[in-house]
Motif scaffolding. Structure first.
Motif, PDB file in Angstrom:
ATOM      1  N   ASP A 293     -28.334  24.521 -56.328  1.00 27.47           N
ATOM      2  CA  ASP A 293     -27.491  23.824 -55.359  1.00 27.47           C
ATOM      3  C   ASP A 293     -28.345  23.106 -54.316  1.00 27.47           C
ATOM      4  O   ASP A 293     -29.309  23.672 -53.797  1.00 27.47           O
TER       5      ASP A 293
ATOM      6  N   CYS B  15     -28.377  21.296 -50.491  1.00 24.46           N
ATOM      7  CA  CYS B  15     -27.667  21.471 -49.234  1.00 24.46           C
ATOM      8  C   CYS B  15     -28.168  20.448 -48.241  1.00 24.46           C
ATOM      9  O   CYS B  15     -29.216  19.830 -48.439  1.00 24.46           O
TER      10      CYS B  15
ATOM     11  N   THR C 120     -29.852  28.253 -54.006  1.00 27.42           N
ATOM     12  CA  THR C 120     -28.511  28.802 -54.277  1.00 27.42           C
ATOM     13  C   THR C 120     -27.725  28.922 -52.976  1.00 27.42           C
ATOM     14  O   THR C 120     -28.236  29.467 -51.985  1.00 27.42           O
TER      15      THR C 120
ATOM     16  N   PRO D 162     -22.799  22.312 -47.291  1.00 22.97           N
ATOM     17  CA  PRO D 162     -22.865  21.842 -48.675  1.00 22.97           C
ATOM     18  C   PRO D 162     -23.189  20.355 -48.751  1.00 22.97           C
ATOM     19  O   PRO D 162     -22.753  19.563 -47.917  1.00 22.97           O
TER      20      PRO D 162
ATOM     21  N   GLU E 121     -21.279  15.720 -53.681  1.00 23.67           N
ATOM     22  CA  GLU E 121     -21.451  15.837 -55.126  1.00 23.67           C
ATOM     23  C   GLU E 121     -22.663  15.057 -55.596  1.00 23.67           C
ATOM     24  O   GLU E 121     -23.422  15.488 -56.435  1.00 23.67           O
TER      25      GLU E 121
END
Length: 864
Positions: free
Chosen positions: A611, A613, A652, A718, A721
């Protein structure tokens, strides 16, 4: 000459300037005032302009206690500061001192005249201290940039540019004193409208001996207005009939001859900062301005500090040049010493290395004299002439290296071969008979570019019948016949090294051919003396290195390099978080940028999965430095130091909002935990826990380092996309932009930028791509003057210049039809006045492609 001497008593020539007592002129400059007090604090001297600053006249102060005019508290403060005076710090400064109940505040410089015990106070109105941190930051930011230059020339050139930016003078020169006392401008930063002085030579008399002595004693000197003759100090002489000694005065007025000299150059203000190397006056920063200017107390202190730091850097560069020369001589002589054999012909064996040494010394020829054998090579005297030279050298019983750039001044009859050998460097390589290696330089009919005629005539001028400064500074040429280029200190070092090696070699093979025992013993004694000298030098060097290295495990160069990489890492991080107006930025992108910066085309050896960020700005810089240290350490000692090694970075976003970063190195050498914690490892282990309140664990596994970091949720959010990457300009547009700059136009630029580092980087970028001149202005006033007076092809204007905007400069450029564009640190929120129309704009920090695009787009708008 001065009024203290009768000109008719002397042969009137340039050396008479050395007799002028410039420290006894009895006047001060008007931007401040002087008060001198006796040891019991009774006023003994006052400058006549004291009434301009205090509500009291000079005559009313003479003979009165100072406490009548100064508060007791201010006198106590001054007395306390006097206690800190020393031989190494003969002057002290006090800033923003209230001296009376009126509330007026002054910057004070004080010193004590040792011969009389008189305390001299020099006061200037205090100016705002808001810029103190900024002024010091300018110097601090300049040091890493200056430290990266290996050559003396580049160091001096950049230093002149920095100093011009700091003090705001129209011209700043680096002026080097030569061996004969004359001086040459070796670097220069100037406004483009001024004629260049770079390369001009000035006679030794332009800066007399007593002036040079004061430059060495007091490193900074300001002349605020050359049109002023100075304010008298009263009384002119004390009760013993002696004038006050103003040697250490910062306000001391200037010789009328020097003021006339500067006015003839159209200089209205000047400042000099001494460059001192190993206790010797190496040169000066010479600063000129076309209008009167008072450089305030604080800025003078900053400029003086800059001069001291530059002197240290220059000393290091000069030592580096000497070291490189020493290494080259050592390489040549070691090769020669290893290849020569006792059975070989000494002259034939030594010739190849002497050819190389001759090139190193810029010699035109050389001669070898061993026993009664003589051989010459290149441009040299004939054999008969060489015999006379050797006899002349034999008259020196000191057995020392002898050098001259004018053989004719030391040896009669040399004019017959001056065209072949005008200067010589003679190296004795034995005691008896005298053996020599002699290098020769041909006569150079010099075309020395002087700043005017050094043989200044005596004419009637405004200061009476005396030496009159030159009225014209157009370059002219003076031929010097019968002389060669002077032998430098570096040349003499090379000669000394060669002498020691030759002593070893010559003594070795002369002993093998069975010289008489007494002669061999004498040569052995000489060799022992030379070896003892060498050992002493080596021991002194070791002692110096130990002393200078105390308290650190890094060389200065290593320290600067390490510091530079860490600063660059932070700069890259800062660039990324400022691209979107100080907002959160991508962690993955940050790791990729750091990898590309350090690993180049091998950046894919750091593999990122998981992921992404967005890191908040306060966490971004901290983590960027951690990633930088991990990357550099891996490249030096870990997985990235091996060709097959790689790093896996797994990121993560946990369900509780904690973000984890897992750094795993594989394929490198075996790893073991370090025995001590350095600065880098401290950053990796402690930055995240201490600054971000997260967790960091390091496991030095045998197969590779495993580091894991946990970041609290407040520092991350976050990522979208698809995090957009900055688009690269297409190849064709890059070529078009390059042609716009490199093919001829624009060539003359104005850069209006109030940040020193950004201005310097933008100037270098423009010069790199073909600019002929770049005038840099840090404030609105200077930018408007350049825009109105200079020939320009393009201008890049920082919208905010301190407390003002650059829009008035843009209006001037628009009226003159000069294309320009804006730069801003405020993203897309820039609003341009309607009168200026649509104008191209880029965001800071400056980027090569962005600047090219700005110029390309602005020129395109103009064409439309």
């Amino acid at each position: 000459m001065s009024d203290y001497f009768d000109v008719d008593q002397f042969s009137v020539d340039l050396t008479n300037c050395d007799r002028e007592p410039i420290h006894l002129l009895g006047k001060v400059q008007s931007f401040g005032f002087l008060i001198a007090v006796s040891s019991d604090w009774i006023v003994s001297h006052v400058s006549e302009n004291v009434g301009t600053f205090l509500d009291v006249e000079a005559e009313a102060m003479i003979g009165e206690p100072l406490v009548r005019f100064f508060s007791q508290q201010s006198i106590d403060t001054i007395r306390n500061r006097i206690q800190t005076l020393s031989l190494h710090s003969p002057r002290e400064r006090l800033r923003d001192l209230p001296i009376a109940e009126t509330g007026a505040r002054f910057d004070v410089t004080l010193h004590v005249i040792p011969e009389t015990g008189t305390t001299v106070l020099e006061l200037e109105p205090s100016r705002s201290s808001d810029a103190q941190d900024e002024e010091l930051l300018l110097v601090r930011n300049a040091l890493p940039r200056l430290a990266r230059h290996e050559s003396v020339q580049r160091l001096c050139q950049d230093a002149a540019r920095y100093l011009q930016f700091i003090i705001g003078f129209d011209r700043v020169m680096v002026y080097q004193f030569l061996q004969d006392g004359s001086g040459e401008v070796i670097a220069e930063a100037r406004q483009s409208r001024l004629h260049p002085f770079l390369g001009l030579r000035y006679p030794a008399s332009d800066i007399p001996k007593q002036a040079r002595a004061l430059y060495l004693k007091h490193p900074i000197r300001l002349i605020a207005n050359t049109a002023e003759d100075g304010v008298p100090v009263t009384p002119a002489r004390n009760i013993r009939g002696e004038p006050i000694d103003l040697s250490s005065s910062i306000l001391r007025s200037v010789s009328p001859i020097h003021l006339e000299y500067l006015r003839n150059m159209d200089v209205s203000a000047s400042m000099s900062i001494s460059i001192v190397i190993n206790g010797r006056l190496w040169g000066l920063f010479a600063c000129h301005h076309e209008t009167p200017i008072v450089v305030d107390h604080l800025k003078r202190g900053v400029a003086e500090m800059f001069g001291e730091l530059f002197s240290l850097m220059l000393s290091t560069r000069l030592s580096d040049e000497e070291r490189r020369s020493d290494e080259e001589v050592r390489r040549l002589t070691n090769t020669f010493s290893a290849s020569i054999s006792p059975s070989s012909d000494p002259i034939h064996g030594v010739t190849p290395v002497l050819r190389e040494i001759s090139k190193l010394l810029s010699a035109d020829g050389f001669a070898i004299v061993i026993d009664k054998n003589r051989q010459t090579y290149g441009s040299a005297p004939s054999d008969d002439e060489l015999v006379k030279i050797v006899r002349f050298l034999n008259t020196d019983s000191g057995n020392q290296i002898f050098s001259t750039h004018h053989i004719g001044s030391a040896f009669g009859g040399a004019e017959t071969f001056a065209d072949r050998a005008a200067g010589m460097l003679a190296i004795p390589i034995s005691r008896s008979p005298r053996d020599y290696i002699i290098f020769f330089r041909r006569e150079v009919v010099k075309t020395v570019t002087w700043a005017g005629n050094p043989d200044k005539p005596v004419v009637a001028g405004p200061n009476g019948v005396r030496l009159n400064p030159r009225k014209s500074f157009e370059a002219w040429q003076k031929e010097q016949r019968g002389q060669s280029e002077m032998w430098s200190g570096s040349d003499l070092r090379v000669a000394e090294q060669l002498r020691m090696v030759m002593l070893e070699v010559v003594l070795r093979f002369t002993d093998e051919v069975a010289r008489e025992r007494k002669q061999a013993q004498e040569r052995q004694e000489l060799l022992i003396a030379e070896l003892n000298h060498r050992v002493r030098n080596i021991l002194s060097l070791v002692k110096g290195i130990v002393s200078q290295s105390r308290g650190t495990n890094l060389s200065v160069s290593d320290y600067i390099n390490i510091l530079d990489t860490r600063i660059q890492s932070l700069a890259r991080a800062h660039d990324q978080i400022t691209k979107q107006n100080w907002s959160a930025a991508s962690l993955h992108r940050m790791i990729e940028v750091e990898a590309a910066s350090y690993l180049g085309e091998s950046k894919d050896r750091i593999r990122i999965v998981g992921d992404d960020c967005l890191l908040e700005p306060e966490a971004f810089a901290t983590l960027a430095l951690v990633i930088h240290e991990l990357t550099t350490n891996s490249a030096k000692y870990g997985a990235l130091s091996a060709s097959a090694g790689h790093v896996d970075v797994t990121t993560t976003m946990e369900e509780d909002g904690i973000f984890t970063i897992d750094w795993l190195e594989r394929g490198g050498p075996a790893v073991k935990a370090p025995q001590r914690r350095g600065f880098g490892s401290t950053i990796v282990e402690r930055s995240v826990p201490y600054e971000l309140n997260g967790r960091a664990t390091l496991d030095f596994e045998l197969s590779g380092l495993h580091a894991k970091f946990e970041l609290p949720r407040k520092h991350v959010k976050p990522a979208p996309e698809s995090t957009e990457r900055p688009a690269e300009p297409d190849a064709k547009r890059k070529r078009d932009i390059s042609r716009q700059i490199e093919s001829g136009q624009p060539k003359r630029f104005l850069v209006a930028e109030d940040n020193l580092i950004l201005a310097m980087e933008l100037e270098d970028l423009l010069l790199e791509y073909g600019a002929l001149t770049v005038d840099v202005a840090s404030n609105l006033s200077d930018a408007k003057a350049i825009a109105e007076q200079s020939e320009l092809d393009f201008a890049i204007l920082d919208v905010n210049l301190g407390s003002a905007t650059s829009f008035p400069v843009a209006e001037i450029l628009r009226e003159r039809g000069i294309p320009f564009g804006f730069a801003t640190g405020y993203g897309e929120n820039l609003k341009i006045p309607e009168s200026l129309g649509d104008r191209c704009c880029i965001s800071k920090p400056y980027d090569r492609d962005a600047v090219r695009g700005l110029i390309h787009d602005a020129l395109g708008q103009r064409a439309v």
